[in-house]
Write a protein that holds these residues in place. Structure first.
Motif, PDB file in Angstrom:
ATOM      1  N   ASP A 197      38.917 -14.599 -15.977  1.00 31.76           N
ATOM      2  CA  ASP A 197      38.746 -13.321 -16.716  1.00 31.76           C
ATOM      3  C   ASP A 197      37.609 -13.487 -17.760  1.00 31.76           C
ATOM      4  OD1 ASP A 197      40.838 -12.031 -15.455  1.00 31.76           O
ATOM      5  OD2 ASP A 197      42.338 -12.910 -17.061  1.00 31.76           O
ATOM      6  N   LEU A 198      36.692 -14.148 -17.431  1.00 29.07           N
ATOM      7  CA  LEU A 198      35.534 -14.465 -18.323  1.00 29.07           C
ATOM      8  C   LEU A 198      34.545 -13.495 -18.103  1.00 29.07           C
ATOM      9  CD1 LEU A 198      34.098 -16.659 -20.197  1.00 29.07           C
ATOM     10  CD2 LEU A 198      32.918 -17.524 -18.084  1.00 29.07           C
ATOM     11  N   ALA A 199      34.335 -12.788 -16.985  1.00 30.40           N
ATOM     12  CA  ALA A 199      33.500 -11.511 -17.007  1.00 30.40           C
ATOM     13  C   ALA A 199      32.276 -11.675 -17.039  1.00 30.40           C
ATOM     14  CB  ALA A 199      34.070 -10.466 -18.031  1.00 30.40           C
ATOM     15  N   ILE A 200      31.758 -12.839 -17.085  1.00 36.33           N
ATOM     16  CA  ILE A 200      30.224 -12.990 -17.014  1.00 36.33           C
ATOM     17  C   ILE A 200      29.843 -14.534 -16.189  1.00 36.33           C
ATOM     18  CG2 ILE A 200      29.656 -12.269 -19.391  1.00 36.33           C
ATOM     19  CD1 ILE A 200      29.294 -14.992 -20.489  1.00 36.33           C
ATOM     20  N   PRO A 201      28.745 -14.657 -15.579  1.00 40.00           N
ATOM     21  CA  PRO A 201      28.555 -15.725 -14.639  1.00 40.00           C
ATOM     22  C   PRO A 201      28.685 -16.968 -15.414  1.00 40.00           C
ATOM     23  CG  PRO A 201      27.012 -14.143 -14.307  1.00 40.00           C
ATOM     24  CD  PRO A 201      27.834 -13.597 -15.573  1.00 40.00           C
ATOM     25  N   SER A 202      29.124 -18.189 -14.888  1.00 41.83           N
ATOM     26  CA  SER A 202      29.229 -19.238 -15.652  1.00 41.83           C
ATOM     27  C   SER A 202      28.767 -20.572 -14.670  1.00 41.83           C
ATOM     28  CB  SER A 202      30.820 -19.666 -16.015  1.00 41.83           C
ATOM     29  OG  SER A 202      31.760 -19.694 -14.603  1.00 41.83           O
ATOM     30  N   VAL A 203      28.697 -21.723 -15.235  1.00 42.74           N
ATOM     31  CA  VAL A 203      28.369 -23.095 -14.665  1.00 42.74           C
ATOM     32  C   VAL A 203      29.337 -24.205 -15.358  1.00 42.74           C
ATOM     33  CG1 VAL A 203      26.751 -24.769 -13.842  1.00 42.74           C
ATOM     34  CG2 VAL A 203      25.830 -22.333 -14.139  1.00 42.74           C
ATOM     35  N   SER A 204      30.140 -24.886 -14.378  1.00 37.92           N
ATOM     36  CA  SER A 204      30.992 -25.713 -15.163  1.00 37.92           C
ATOM     37  C   SER A 204      31.059 -27.045 -14.511  1.00 37.92           C
ATOM     38  CB  SER A 204      32.358 -25.207 -15.075  1.00 37.92           C
ATOM     39  OG  SER A 204      32.538 -23.975 -15.844  1.00 37.92           O
ATOM     40  N   PRO A 205      31.458 -27.950 -15.244  1.00 36.46           N
ATOM     41  CA  PRO A 205      31.581 -29.546 -14.440  1.00 36.46           C
ATOM     42  C   PRO A 205      32.925 -29.577 -13.539  1.00 36.46           C
ATOM     43  CG  PRO A 205      32.176 -29.830 -16.567  1.00 36.46           C
ATOM     44  CD  PRO A 205      31.803 -28.320 -16.469  1.00 36.46           C
ATOM     45  N   ALA A 206      32.808 -30.383 -12.750  1.00 36.45           N
ATOM     46  CA  ALA A 206      34.101 -30.501 -11.946  1.00 36.45           C
ATOM     47  C   ALA A 206      35.006 -31.474 -12.651  1.00 36.45           C
ATOM     48  CB  ALA A 206      33.813 -31.006 -10.418  1.00 36.45           C
ATOM     49  N   SER A 207      35.724 -31.112 -13.473  1.00 34.63           N
ATOM     50  CA  SER A 207      36.704 -31.708 -14.472  1.00 34.63           C
ATOM     51  C   SER A 207      37.653 -32.568 -13.751  1.00 34.63           C
ATOM     52  CB  SER A 207      37.167 -31.187 -15.676  1.00 34.63           C
ATOM     53  OG  SER A 207      36.298 -30.735 -16.544  1.00 34.63           O
ATOM     54  N   ALA A 233      25.544  -4.157 -14.993  1.00 35.53           N
ATOM     55  CA  ALA A 233      26.478  -5.014 -15.812  1.00 35.53           C
ATOM     56  C   ALA A 233      27.919  -5.142 -14.861  1.00 35.53           C
ATOM     57  CB  ALA A 233      26.749  -4.527 -17.308  1.00 35.53           C
ATOM     58  N   THR A 234      28.072  -4.174 -14.218  1.00 34.91           N
ATOM     59  CA  THR A 234      29.386  -4.068 -13.283  1.00 34.91           C
ATOM     60  C   THR A 234      29.395  -5.362 -12.131  1.00 34.91           C
ATOM     61  OG1 THR A 234      28.331  -2.460 -12.123  1.00 34.91           O
ATOM     62  CG2 THR A 234      29.840  -1.624 -13.966  1.00 34.91           C
ATOM     63  N   ALA A 235      28.210  -5.940 -11.967  1.00 33.76           N
ATOM     64  CA  ALA A 235      28.253  -6.669 -10.850  1.00 33.76           C
ATOM     65  C   ALA A 235      29.199  -8.010 -11.019  1.00 33.76           C
ATOM     66  CB  ALA A 235      26.695  -7.458 -10.593  1.00 33.76           C
ATOM     67  N   ALA A 236      29.836  -8.345 -10.014  1.00 35.10           N
ATOM     68  CA  ALA A 236      30.891  -9.579  -9.936  1.00 35.10           C
ATOM     69  C   ALA A 236      30.335 -10.688 -10.543  1.00 35.10           C
ATOM     70  CB  ALA A 236      31.581  -9.436  -8.701  1.00 35.10           C
ATOM     71  N   PRO A 237      30.761 -11.417 -11.669  1.00 31.30           N
ATOM     72  CA  PRO A 237      30.384 -12.728 -12.084  1.00 31.30           C
ATOM     73  C   PRO A 237      30.695 -13.786 -11.085  1.00 31.30           C
ATOM     74  CG  PRO A 237      32.354 -12.127 -13.309  1.00 31.30           C
ATOM     75  CD  PRO A 237      31.892 -10.814 -12.238  1.00 31.30           C
ATOM     76  N   THR A 238      29.470 -14.662 -11.076  1.00 28.99           N
ATOM     77  CA  THR A 238      29.670 -15.946  -9.953  1.00 28.99           C
ATOM     78  C   THR A 238      30.203 -17.126 -11.184  1.00 28.99           C
ATOM     79  OG1 THR A 238      27.847 -14.972  -8.760  1.00 28.99           O
ATOM     80  CG2 THR A 238      28.453 -17.356  -8.541  1.00 28.99           C
ATOM     81  N   ALA A 239      31.130 -17.730 -10.358  1.00 28.63           N
ATOM     82  CA  ALA A 239      31.461 -18.999 -11.224  1.00 28.63           C
ATOM     83  C   ALA A 239      31.167 -20.320 -10.184  1.00 28.63           C
ATOM     84  CB  ALA A 239      33.028 -18.797 -11.525  1.00 28.63           C
ATOM     85  N   LEU A 240      30.050 -20.984 -10.812  1.00 24.19           N
ATOM     86  CA  LEU A 240      29.608 -22.118  -9.988  1.00 24.19           C
ATOM     87  C   LEU A 240      30.238 -23.621 -10.814  1.00 24.19           C
ATOM     88  CD1 LEU A 240      26.082 -21.381  -9.590  1.00 24.19           C
ATOM     89  CD2 LEU A 240      27.931 -20.845  -8.009  1.00 24.19           C
ATOM     90  N   GLU A 241      30.888 -24.388  -9.940  1.00 24.95           N
ATOM     91  CA  GLU A 241      31.263 -25.926 -10.301  1.00 24.95           C
ATOM     92  C   GLU A 241      30.473 -26.925  -9.768  1.00 24.95           C
ATOM     93  OE1 GLU A 241      35.605 -26.976 -10.972  1.00 24.95           O
ATOM     94  OE2 GLU A 241      35.208 -27.710  -9.023  1.00 24.95           O
ATOM     95  N   VAL A 242      29.865 -27.568 -10.649  1.00 25.39           N
ATOM     96  CA  VAL A 242      28.926 -28.821 -10.501  1.00 25.39           C
ATOM     97  C   VAL A 242      29.723 -30.150 -10.469  1.00 25.39           C
ATOM     98  CG1 VAL A 242      26.735 -29.892 -10.965  1.00 25.39           C
ATOM     99  CG2 VAL A 242      27.127 -27.321 -11.446  1.00 25.39           C
ATOM    100  N   ALA A 243      29.045 -30.775  -9.233  1.00 19.30           N
ATOM    101  CA  ALA A 243      29.858 -32.114  -9.109  1.00 19.30           C
ATOM    102  C   ALA A 243      29.644 -33.004 -10.293  1.00 19.30           C
ATOM    103  CB  ALA A 243      29.559 -32.805  -7.688  1.00 19.30           C
ATOM    104  N   THR A 244      30.610 -33.783 -10.423  1.00 22.91           N
ATOM    105  CA  THR A 244      30.313 -34.783 -11.444  1.00 22.91           C
ATOM    106  C   THR A 244      30.289 -36.263 -10.800  1.00 22.91           C
ATOM    107  OG1 THR A 244      32.830 -35.001 -11.620  1.00 22.91           O
ATOM    108  CG2 THR A 244      31.780 -33.744 -13.525  1.00 22.91           C
TER     109      THR A 244
END
Length: 338
Positions: free
Chosen positions: A152-162, A314-325
């Motif tokens: 439910d973040l509602a904006i695109p994101s980039v996260s590490p693979a915790s 603004a209504t476009a679906a956000p992308t959630a990317l996970e980057v390998a650690t």
């Protein structure tokens, strides 16, 4: 007779069906605009007989990086990565503490007469952050770097693979014969990453046929101070752990200090693994084994995603990317003591 008002950049944006920052990019000859969009903007410029000379000289595009604090080595590394990636795309970077950001300030920076703020990068926004609601209400392109969860973040994101990073860290300790492995995580301070790293710890022990012992689990706030305090708790147990995995490098450094105060040698008496790979991790004594978050790559991806959001509804679906650690093995881990 009343003179016809000169067309404004906002008028061109409305005629072309794009954002004001996108029109600014076309006027300034920037490359990260699709040919189709560029053609729409150029047609609107011609139809409205818009002249760039009718407006003040265009300012360089600015991206704003919003952080929770400036006193963390991890934050400073993220700032360096964002600056490098932004410069590659022709942007300047402005910084702001989350507590100082207001809806009115952002609104003023988005006015056609100013037209300087092209997008916002939110560093580690917390769950339910009002900043996300604010950027969406103002239709400011925004991307989150390392958010506290993406649900439910509602904006695109980039996260590490915790999870996979923590799994590799605990697996490394198990492969060296450790069976009493303590953990200092951050489930309350950082619910998303803290819980993922704890879940990986529990999964690794389960796969090895070992129970999760509550006496070996501590919950910190990712600081050196919590590492010292909670590390002392673990090391003062009647049967102390032979290894400790921490949810951050700062906590690992705190555990090193607690071990030194008790005349315990690292790694001969105690193995330690951190998470983040901040610059100080390679300069501890001994150098710290840790899980590297690819901050530079995450920053590059986030800035790239932000430039791609220009002109996107603004209504476009956000992308959630996970980057390998990546597990970086140094000198703070060894086989379990006899």
């Amino acid at each position: 007779m009343t003179a016809t008002p000169r067309p404004r950049i906002a008028d061109v944006a409305a005629a072309a069906g794009v954002s004001v920052p996108t029109v600014s990019k076309v006027l300034n000859g920037r490359t990260h605009v699709s040919e189709e969009t560029r053609a729409k903007v150029q047609q609107a410029l011609d139809d409205l007989d818009y002249s760039k000379r009718t407006t003040p000289a265009a300012q360089p595009g600015i991206l704003q990086l919003v952080v929770n604090n400036f006193d963390s080595p991890w934050v400073l590394s993220a700032m360096e990565g964002v600056e490098a990636a932004a410069a590659h795309h022709g942007y300047s970077v402005a910084y702001a503490r989350a507590e100082h950001v207001t809806l009115d300030r952002w609104r003023k920076l988005r006015e056609p007469s100013v037209n300087r703020l092209d997008g916002v990068l939110l560093l580690a926004p917390r769950s339910g952050s009002q900043l996300v609601s604010m950027v969406r209400s103002l239709r400011i392109p925004a991307v989150a770097i390392d958010p506290e969860g993406t649900e439910d973040l509602a904006i695109p994101s980039v996260s590490p693979a915790s999870f996979s990073g923590a799994l590799a860290a605990v697996g490394h300790l198990l492969s060296h014969g450790h069976r009493r492995i303590g953990i200092i995580t951050g489930r309350k301070h950082s619910p998303g990453h803290g819980r993922a790293r704890y879940a990986a710890y529990a999964a690794a022990l389960h796969d090895a046929g070992l129970p999760v012992l509550p006496e070996l689990v501590r919950d910190g706030d990712f600081s050196i101070e919590s590492g010292m305090q909670l590390g002392a708790d673990l090391l003062d147990l009647p049967q102390r752990p032979t290894a400790i995995f921490t949810g951050s490098d700062l906590q690992a450094i705190g555990v090193m200090n607690a071990a030194a105060q008790r005349n315990l040698r690292v790694p001969e008496d105690l193995s330690i693994v951190g998470f983040d790979d901040i610059p100080q991790a390679a300069r501890t004594s001994p150098p710290l084994t840790t899980v590297r978050q690819p901050l530079a790559r995450m920053a590059t991806m986030a800035v790239g995603m932000l430039t791609e959001r220009q002109g996107v509804p603004a209504t476009a679906a956000p992308t959630a990317l996970e980057v390998a650690t990546e597990l970086v093995i140094r000198k703070s881990t060894a086989s379990t003591p006899a």
